[in-house]
Design a protein around this motif. Structure first.
Motif, mmCIF file in Angstrom:
data_model
loop_
_atom_site.group_PDB
_atom_site.id
_atom_site.type_symbol
_atom_site.label_atom_id
_atom_site.label_comp_id
_atom_site.label_asym_id
_atom_site.label_seq_id
_atom_site.Cartn_x
_atom_site.Cartn_y
_atom_site.Cartn_z
ATOM 1 N N PRO A 191 0.833 -1.215 0.000
ATOM 2 C CA PRO A 191 0.000 0.000 0.000
ATOM 3 C C PRO A 191 0.858 1.251 0.000
ATOM 4 O O PRO A 191 1.966 1.276 0.537
ATOM 5 C CB PRO A 191 -0.807 -0.142 1.304
ATOM 6 N N LEU A 192 0.336 2.295 -0.605
ATOM 7 C CA LEU A 192 1.061 3.565 -0.654
ATOM 8 C C LEU A 192 1.126 4.231 0.721
ATOM 9 O O LEU A 192 2.065 4.961 1.019
ATOM 10 C CB LEU A 192 0.385 4.503 -1.658
ATOM 11 N N VAL A 193 0.110 3.974 1.546
ATOM 12 C CA VAL A 193 0.071 4.471 2.918
ATOM 13 C C VAL A 193 -0.442 3.347 3.801
ATOM 14 O O VAL A 193 -1.440 2.703 3.460
ATOM 15 C CB VAL A 193 -0.843 5.708 3.049
ATOM 16 N N CYS A 194 0.228 3.101 4.929
ATOM 17 C CA CYS A 194 -0.184 2.035 5.832
ATOM 18 C C CYS A 194 -0.587 2.628 7.176
ATOM 19 O O CYS A 194 -0.345 3.805 7.469
ATOM 20 C CB CYS A 194 0.929 1.004 6.014
ATOM 21 N N ALA A 195 -1.213 1.787 8.018
ATOM 22 C CA ALA A 195 -1.699 2.252 9.319
ATOM 23 C C ALA A 195 -0.559 2.708 10.218
ATOM 24 O O ALA A 195 -0.705 3.670 10.988
ATOM 25 C CB ALA A 195 -2.498 1.139 9.989
ATOM 26 N N ALA A 196 0.590 2.030 10.127
ATOM 27 C CA ALA A 196 1.734 2.426 10.958
ATOM 28 C C ALA A 196 2.210 3.829 10.609
ATOM 29 O O ALA A 196 2.585 4.617 11.488
ATOM 30 C CB ALA A 196 2.871 1.417 10.789
ATOM 31 N N GLN A 197 2.194 4.168 9.326
ATOM 32 C CA GLN A 197 2.584 5.524 8.923
ATOM 33 C C GLN A 197 1.618 6.557 9.480
ATOM 34 O O GLN A 197 2.034 7.615 9.969
ATOM 35 C CB GLN A 197 2.622 5.624 7.401
#
Length: 261
Positions: free
Chosen positions: A67-73
């Protein structure tokens, strides 16, 4: 010099000798038989051997891209924003209102924030909203507001300068509180003019296209190459890294994305 057919019958023909070596032929035949027997044994051993190598070459479904953006980010960005000066001034309701206002003032007001981000970079809006679980708290809403403000560049700003993001959100939130005091009839009139396909230009030209061209400093009918050149020039001029304003940088990017779509 040459062949004389008159002398053909007169000249004696050399006798052809046919020699046969039976022993040599038998030896050659036996050697071929031995070679055939050896090849048969090798083939039989290959047939009886297990076939783990075939398992490796079976078709496998392609792996899902990262994914381009993850929950950790998102969580890391939220924690970094909460540690900056001025964070306590921000309010969840104000951030939600700011996101709505920024989306409405973009060149694609008919799209949601997720759809607008997916329009800029396919999959960005989908991955961002998938990484933000419900309920949306203040930190997560601030991340969404950063993407509404900076677009694709939000990832870079959240990683490199969260203090600048908080200051920019504070300024925008203050403007959104008093900058949209229109009557209900005025809102309906303005929204009616900004609908897709509407045109406030007397020559029948789309008003949003004219506005996007004006942001890039172009006239109606500009070629695609001219749009790209103007975008590159203005990005270098308004990029925040060289002292430009984030709002001007965002408007240039939105205008370019709208025109090339």
């Amino acid at each position: 010099m040459g062949f004389d057919p008159r002398r053909w019958s007169a000249e004696p023909r050399p006798q052809q000798r046919v020699t046969s070596n039976v022993d040599a032929l038998l030896q050659e035949n036996e050697a071929l038989r031995r070679e055939v027997r050896q090849l048969r044994r090798q083939l039989e051993s290959l047939r009886q051997r297990p076939e783990p190598s075939r398992q490796r070459w079976r078709w496998q479904e392609p792996a899902e891209p990262d994914p381009l953006v993850c929950a950790a980010q998102v969580e890391r960005w939220g924690v970094a924003l909460a540690e900056q000066k001025g964070w306590s001034v921000l309010r969840l309701a104000g951030l939600e209102q700011l996101i709505e206002q920024l989306n409405r003032s973009s060149f694609l007001p008919q799209l949601t924030l997720q759809q607008r981000l997916d329009h800029l970079v396919p999959g960005l809006g989908r991955d961002l909203f998938a990484a933000i679980p419900s309920p949306v708290n203040k930190r997560r809403c601030a991340v969404l507001a950063a993407f509404a403000l900076y677009g694709v560049s939000a990832i870079e700003w959240l990683d490199d300068d969260p203090q600048r993001v908080v200051l920019e959100l504070r300024q925008r939130q203050g403007q959104s509180r008093g900058g949209d005091r229109r009557t209900r009839s005025d809102q309906r009139h303005t929204d009616r003019q900004s609908k897709p396909g509407s045109s406030a230009d007397p020559r029948g030209r789309d008003a949003r296209t004219v506005a996007a061209l004006q942001v890039l400093g172009l006239e109606w009918g500009a070629s695609r190459q001219a749009i790209k050149q103007a975008h590159r020039r203005l990005v270098k001029q308004h990029h925040p890294d060289v002292g430009g304003a984030a709002e001007a940088f965002r408007r240039v990017n939105d205008a370019y994305q709208f025109l090339v779509a």
